[in-house]
Each structure stands twice: as C-alpha cells, then as structure tokens.
Design an enzyme around this catalytic site. Structure first.
Site, PDB file in Angstrom:
ATOM      1  N   TYR A 295      19.659  11.117  54.568  1.00  0.00           N
ATOM      2  CA  TYR A 295      19.654  11.005  53.218  1.00  0.00           C
ATOM      3  C   TYR A 295      20.679   9.727  53.073  1.00  0.00           C
ATOM      4  O   TYR A 295      20.973   9.319  51.786  1.00  0.00           O
ATOM      5  CB  TYR A 295      20.174  12.133  52.530  1.00  0.00           C
ATOM      6  CG  TYR A 295      21.348  12.944  52.888  1.00  0.00           C
ATOM      7  CD1 TYR A 295      22.661  12.546  52.758  1.00  0.00           C
ATOM      8  CD2 TYR A 295      21.278  14.162  53.706  1.00  0.00           C
ATOM      9  CE1 TYR A 295      23.780  13.060  53.254  1.00  0.00           C
ATOM     10  CE2 TYR A 295      22.084  14.707  54.488  1.00  0.00           C
ATOM     11  CZ  TYR A 295      23.567  14.184  54.094  1.00  0.00           C
ATOM     12  OH  TYR A 295      24.621  15.103  54.606  1.00  0.00           O
TER      13      TYR A 295
ATOM     14  N   ARG B  39      33.050  11.569  53.485  1.00  0.00           N
ATOM     15  CA  ARG B  39      32.561  12.386  54.590  1.00  0.00           C
ATOM     16  C   ARG B  39      31.899  11.619  55.740  1.00  0.00           C
ATOM     17  O   ARG B  39      30.703  11.290  55.577  1.00  0.00           O
ATOM     18  CB  ARG B  39      31.873  13.634  54.017  1.00  0.00           C
ATOM     19  CG  ARG B  39      31.202  14.170  55.188  1.00  0.00           C
ATOM     20  CD  ARG B  39      30.562  15.803  54.465  1.00  0.00           C
ATOM     21  NE  ARG B  39      29.547  15.553  53.609  1.00  0.00           N
ATOM     22  CZ  ARG B  39      28.281  15.130  53.782  1.00  0.00           C
ATOM     23  NH1 ARG B  39      27.820  14.872  55.006  1.00  0.00           N
ATOM     24  NH2 ARG B  39      27.545  15.235  52.816  1.00  0.00           N
TER      25      ARG B  39
ATOM     26  N   HIS C  34      27.512  17.348  56.503  1.00  0.00           N
ATOM     27  CA  HIS C  34      27.940  18.344  55.544  1.00  0.00           C
ATOM     28  C   HIS C  34      28.580  19.509  56.455  1.00  0.00           C
ATOM     29  O   HIS C  34      29.922  19.924  56.234  1.00  0.00           O
ATOM     30  CB  HIS C  34      26.903  19.012  54.671  1.00  0.00           C
ATOM     31  CG  HIS C  34      27.394  19.986  53.613  1.00  0.00           C
ATOM     32  ND1 HIS C  34      28.419  19.815  52.617  1.00  0.00           N
ATOM     33  CD2 HIS C  34      27.122  21.363  53.574  1.00  0.00           C
ATOM     34  CE1 HIS C  34      28.653  20.983  52.115  1.00  0.00           C
ATOM     35  NE2 HIS C  34      27.873  21.911  52.530  1.00  0.00           N
TER      36      HIS C  34
END
Length: 379
Positions: free
Chosen positions: A279, A266, A270
C-alpha cells in the site's frame, strides 16, 4: 492552505505547519515561544536523548528479529517514531501516569520496564509484562483508542484528589476516528482533566493513509472540544520535548487537556503480520528516511562540537547490550501453567470463572501426562 501544500498521503508539508526546533539537516531553528521550554537542554542532555533513541531502535530491531525467528508471536515496530516517544516521555515527572497503545516500546523502556517485561506479552507467557503502579505506565492497550478513556478517568481522579500530577494518552492517527477517543475528549474537556492526548500521526492507520480519514490537520480536531491542539514535528525530539512540557504544565495548573499531533512516520510494517509494500511505495519511504530523527540529532550534536564518533561508539555498545538482554530474557521465559489463565480475571472469586476453570481442567485431563506438562513445563 491549498491542496498543493499536501503530499500524496494528505500530509501538510509546509515547514510552518508544525513546531520545529531542529530541522532535517540538524540545524537549530529558534522559536521565541518554545525555546524557553527547553532552555535547560544542553549538549549533554541532547546526547542522552540521542542515546535513548538509538537504544530503543536497537531493541525494536531485536524484537522484529525474534518474531521472524519464531520466538515471539507478534511485534509492533516503532522504527521512525523514536523522537515522538522519547521526547514526550522524557517530559513526564515520576508521578505522572502514561497510558499507551501496543507500539510504545520506548515509553515502557524509559519508565524503567525490564527487558523481560517488554517481550512477555508478545511471547504469550502473560497478559502484561510489568506492574503499572511501579512504573507509572499502564498495561499496553490493544483495543484501538481505549487508553484515551483510561487516561481521562485517571486524570479526573487526580483533579478530585487535588494532585498536580498529570496523565498522558498515546494513540495513532487512526485512533482519532474511534468513538473512545472522541468520548475521552468530551469528558476531559468538560471536567478539565489534567491529561495530554498525544497522537503519533505516522501517516498510516494500517493500510489507510491519514489524508483519507482527515481533510485537515488532526490537531484541529481539538477545536470542537474547546481544548488547544498543537502540531509538532514528531521527528524532532527537542520540539516534541518542548511541546509536551508546555501541555503538561497547562494540565498541572488546572487549565485542562491538550491535544498534540506529532507528525512522524512508521518506517516498518504496522506489525510483523503486515506487508506495507502492498500500500505504499519506495519513494515515500525514501523521502521520510531523509527526515530520520536520530540522524538529525546526531548532526545537531556534531555542529555543537560534540565528539560524535565517541558518542556513536558508546551508544552502539549500550544498544547491543540492551538487545542481548532482551533476547536472553525472551528465550528464558517459561510457559505458565495452563490453568493460570483463569487467575486474576476478577478481584474476588467468581462462580462463572470457577465453572470454566473446572471444564478446562477436565479437558486437559483427557491428554493424560501431556496435561501435567501444560500445567508447568517450559517451552
């Protein structure tokens, strides 16, 4: 297999750990087992797959822009996962049925959903943007993993109806830890349902790396349910097409379900409500950009002697037209009447819903003329 075979996220990085027919440089890698499944895919067909991926990437970018401009409430980006989605959906027959999560923009687009339908839910004007029966793709599922159960139930029905059609369920790596997905595996295996479970392992379940939730390949989870699991390079559209065709054929001949783990990434957040920089680091993102599914297919086409400059130009124009249609469709959506939220909750009249509707109607009446605006005005 040793820990040295894994990168920082726990991803197995050895080339032999998944099926790959086109590598990161665009070089064709021949495989005696999987080449026959794509023997019909010539340069023209590869060009169409390239076009598909470019258009859905452009649509995705437009969706992100619309959300950033306040025209959509939310958008779940798919950038980086185009090959996984296009390669698998193009393996389906017209009578197969797809059950997706909220990220499969490419699946809906490839099944003929119009531009308006792609943004309706995210605009908040309806709970679904299309008729599932018309496009053979279910309403996108927000509940993580629930679509695996829906696909399994549908596939069981196909078997009882003696149909040779199949179902496919799309979900992410995080969903494999959900009870719904594992329960779907149990039922599908027990009843030999003609369903393909297609896991897009994009390395991150929101902010949790896949290596934290699984110490081995996700495809190996199929072993405990007595069904085959296969790992494929999810950024290789040709390999994804081959593997999905094989799994669908297995389902059609009555041999039951399969699990495909498409290893991809990805590239964006998200959803547009997420900040991935909190992160994951830039080095990881840069490494995956080198595995871009669109760039490698273009490199393969160039090696085959295709006029890639012309292909890029024509495809970019088509992508821009599609994005313009998406934007126009989004801005043209009209807010539904406020009380329509109670329509279609049940197939038959329901006293509980009727009572709630009455209460809400009285509440709207407190606002006088504003209530009439809410019952029919546009944005």
């Amino acid at each position: 297999m040793t820990l040295s075979d894994r990168d920082a996220t726990g991803l197995l990085t050895r080339p032999e750990s998944f099926v790959q027919l086109v590598d990161e440089t665009g070089t064709r890698r021949h495989d005696a087992e999987f080449d026959p499944w794509v023997a019909d895919v010539d340069a023209a067909a590869l060009g169409r797959l390239y076009r598909d991926m470019v258009i859905v990437r452009r649509l995705d970018a437009e969706g992100v822009a619309l959300q950033r401009q306040g025209e959509l409430g939310l958008w779940p980006p798919l950038a980086g996962q185009e090959a996984a989605q296009i390669g698998s959906v193009r393996a389906l027959r017209d009578d197969d049925f797809a059950f997706t999560s909220y990220r499969e923009l490419a699946v809906a687009w490839a099944r003929g959903v119009a531009a308006e339908g792609l943004v309706t839910t995210w605009r908040g004007t309806a709970s679904s943007g299309w008729d599932p029966a018309a496009h053979r793709v279910a309403v996108p599922q927000i509940i993580i993993g629930a679509q695996a159960l829906h696909a399994t139930g549908y596939a069981m029905g196909l078997r009882w109806d003696h149909s040779d059609a199949a179902a496919i369920a799309y979900f992410g790596d995080g969903a494999t830890s959900e009870g719904d997905v594992n329960e779907a595996f149990v039922f599908a295996s027990s009843f030999e349902a003609p369903v393909v479970f297609f896991c897009q392992n994009n390395q991150w379940a929101i902010s949790e790396p896949v290596g934290l939730q699984s110490k081995q390949e996700l495809a190996r989870r199929a072993d405990g349910f007595a069904m085959p699991g296969i790992r494929v390079d999810g950024n290789d559209v040709l390999a994804v097409l081959a593997v999905t065709r094989m799994a669908l054929e297995r389902a059609r001949r009555g041999d039951g379900p399969s699990l495909i783990e498409a290893v991809t990434y990805r590239m964006g957040p998200h959803t547009t409500a997420d900040d991935p920089s909190r992160y994951r680091d830039d080095a990881e993102l840069a490494a995956w950009r080198e595995r871009d599914p669109i760039a490698r297919l273009l490199a393969l086409l160039e090696g085959l002697g295709v006029d890639v400059a012309g292909l890029e130009r024509e495809t970019a124009e088509a992508a821009d037209r599609a994005a313009a249609e998406l934007r126009a469709a989004c801005l043209g959506l009209v807010d539904p009447p406020a009380l329509s939220v109670f329509d279609h909750v049940y197939a038959e009249p329901n006293s509980h819903v009727a009572r709630q509707r009455e209460h809400y109607e009285r509440y709207l009446a407190l606002f006088g003329d504003e209530a009439s605006d809410q019952n029919g005005a546009g944005r």
